[in-house]
Design an enzyme around this catalytic site. Structure first.
Site, PDB file in Angstrom:
ATOM      1  N   LYS A  60      78.879  -6.711  11.638  1.00  0.00           N
ATOM      2  CA  LYS A  60      77.652  -6.053  11.155  1.00  0.00           C
ATOM      3  C   LYS A  60      78.034  -4.786  10.389  1.00  0.00           C
ATOM      4  CE  LYS A  60      74.608  -3.759  13.869  1.00  0.00           C
ATOM      5  NZ  LYS A  60      74.433  -2.526  13.062  1.00  0.00           N
ATOM      6  N   HIS A  62      76.674  -1.362   7.773  1.00  0.00           N
ATOM      7  CA  HIS A  62      75.615  -0.519   7.190  1.00  0.00           C
ATOM      8  C   HIS A  62      76.212  -0.074   5.858  1.00  0.00           C
ATOM      9  CE1 HIS A  62      72.653  -0.064  10.372  1.00  0.00           C
ATOM     10  NE2 HIS A  62      73.562   0.292  11.256  1.00  0.00           N
ATOM     11  N   LYS A  93      67.649  -3.345   7.664  1.00  0.00           N
ATOM     12  CA  LYS A  93      66.325  -2.994   8.184  1.00  0.00           C
ATOM     13  C   LYS A  93      65.326  -2.695   7.076  1.00  0.00           C
ATOM     14  CE  LYS A  93      67.908  -1.128  12.610  1.00  0.00           C
ATOM     15  NZ  LYS A  93      69.360  -0.963  12.390  1.00  0.00           N
ATOM     16  N   GLY A  98      56.629  -6.420  -0.229  1.00  0.00           N
ATOM     17  CA  GLY A  98      57.425  -7.537  -0.738  1.00  0.00           C
ATOM     18  C   GLY A  98      58.137  -7.246  -2.044  1.00  0.00           C
ATOM     19  N   TYR A 217      72.454   1.757  26.607  1.00  0.00           N
ATOM     20  CA  TYR A 217      73.393   0.637  26.719  1.00  0.00           C
ATOM     21  C   TYR A 217      73.182  -0.209  27.962  1.00  0.00           C
ATOM     22  CZ  TYR A 217      76.123   2.869  23.010  1.00  0.00           C
ATOM     23  OH  TYR A 217      76.529   3.412  21.829  1.00  0.00           O
TER      24      TYR A 217
END
Ligand code: BMP
Length: 269
Positions: A60, A62, A93, A98, A217
């Site tokens: 993943k 950013h 995110k 749209g 966590y």
């Protein structure tokens, strides 16, 4: 329910090529671990990826925190994803109308759709955000997750909002929306025959209960066995471990094993 099926058998329930590939990788590599590589130069990101790549089903990113993001970086992470067999998930995110998200996904300095197999969006703006992103992502075989819940303390994605996120995903259909960022099996209520969603869960760590900015966590077992989620997302718990290159590798293996053991326990093996 999805929690009693193997990842391999669930691959067949998906028509989206990214979801299919991810479930195949999970089975092949015996890994439900995604490492979140939140470091701020291209070389640091690639270093972490080279260390953990064998242990993960997904990496993943950013991309907007990488100071020297470039085409060369994209080429190299793409090469590593082929060589080491993992999916690239840009944790963008999206959260706009749209038309705007279409531009943010396809254009700008990051051209996310051109390299990221999977991305995510907040359902906040309504279904238009899905149709906008789908217009770019579907022709490329990309996939989308909706943020139905979050890991941070006192976040607003609860109750009615979470249920509406799931409803929005069901209405969009499985072509592009393949699952959720969530802390629990949010798709349990009202599940339709033959549907399968991937639930991916951040806020996983073995060494602390949280950070000073509201992160909370849980352990891999709490996430996969107790809560029935499919993918554990671990950031600082792995790339932030002290002790150098070997230690990061070892820590990734440790989370992979714990996550996989919890999955096998869930299947009753
Ligand atoms: P860490 O394991 O270091 O706390 O990192 C968690 C990662 O997951 C971060 O990249 C964060 O942006 C992301 N994340 C999260 O922590 N909670 C959410 O609800 C959604 C996220 O994407």
């Amino acid at each position: 329910p999805s929690t009693t099926k193997t990842y391999a058998s669930r691959a067949e329930l998906h028509s989206n090529p990214t979801a299919k590939r991810l479930l195949g990788i999970m089975e092949r590599k015996q890994s439900n671990l995604c490492v979140s590589v939140d470091v701020t130069t291209a070389e640091e990101v690639l270093e972490v990826v080279r260390r953990v790549g064998k242990s993960v089903c997904m990496v993943k990113t950013h991309c907007d925190i990488i100071s020297d993001f470039s085409k060369a970086f994209v080429d190299e992470i793409t090469r590593l994803s082929d060589e080491m067999d993992f999916i690239i998930f840009e944790d963008r995110k999206f959260a706009d109308i749209g038309n705007t998200v279409t531009l943010q996904y396809a254009s700008g300095s990051h051209t996310i759709a051109s390299w990221s197999h999977l991305t995510n969006a907040h359902p906040l703006p309504g279904p238009g955000i899905i149709s906008g992103l789908a217009s770019v992502g579907v022709p490329l075989g990309r996939a989308l997750l909706l943020l139905a819940e979050m890991s941070s303390k006192d976040n607003l994605a609860t109750g009615h909002y979470t249920r509406e996120a799931v409803r929005m995903a069901r209405e969009a259909g499985p072509e592009f929306v393949v699952g959720f960022i969530a802390m629990s099996r949010v798709d349990q209520e009202g599940a339709k025959e033959g549907e399968d969603f991937l639930v991916m869960t951040p806020g996983v760590g073995l060494h602390s209960a949280g950070d000073k900015m509201g992160q909370q966590y849980r352990t891999p077992r709490e996430v996969v066995y107790d809560s029935g989620c499919d993918v554990i997302i671990v950031g600082r718990g792995i790339y932030g471990i002290k002790g150098g290159e070997e230690k990061v590798k070892e820590e990734a293996e440790r989370y992979r094993k714990e996550g996989w053991a919890a999955y096998e326990e869930r299947l009753g093996r």
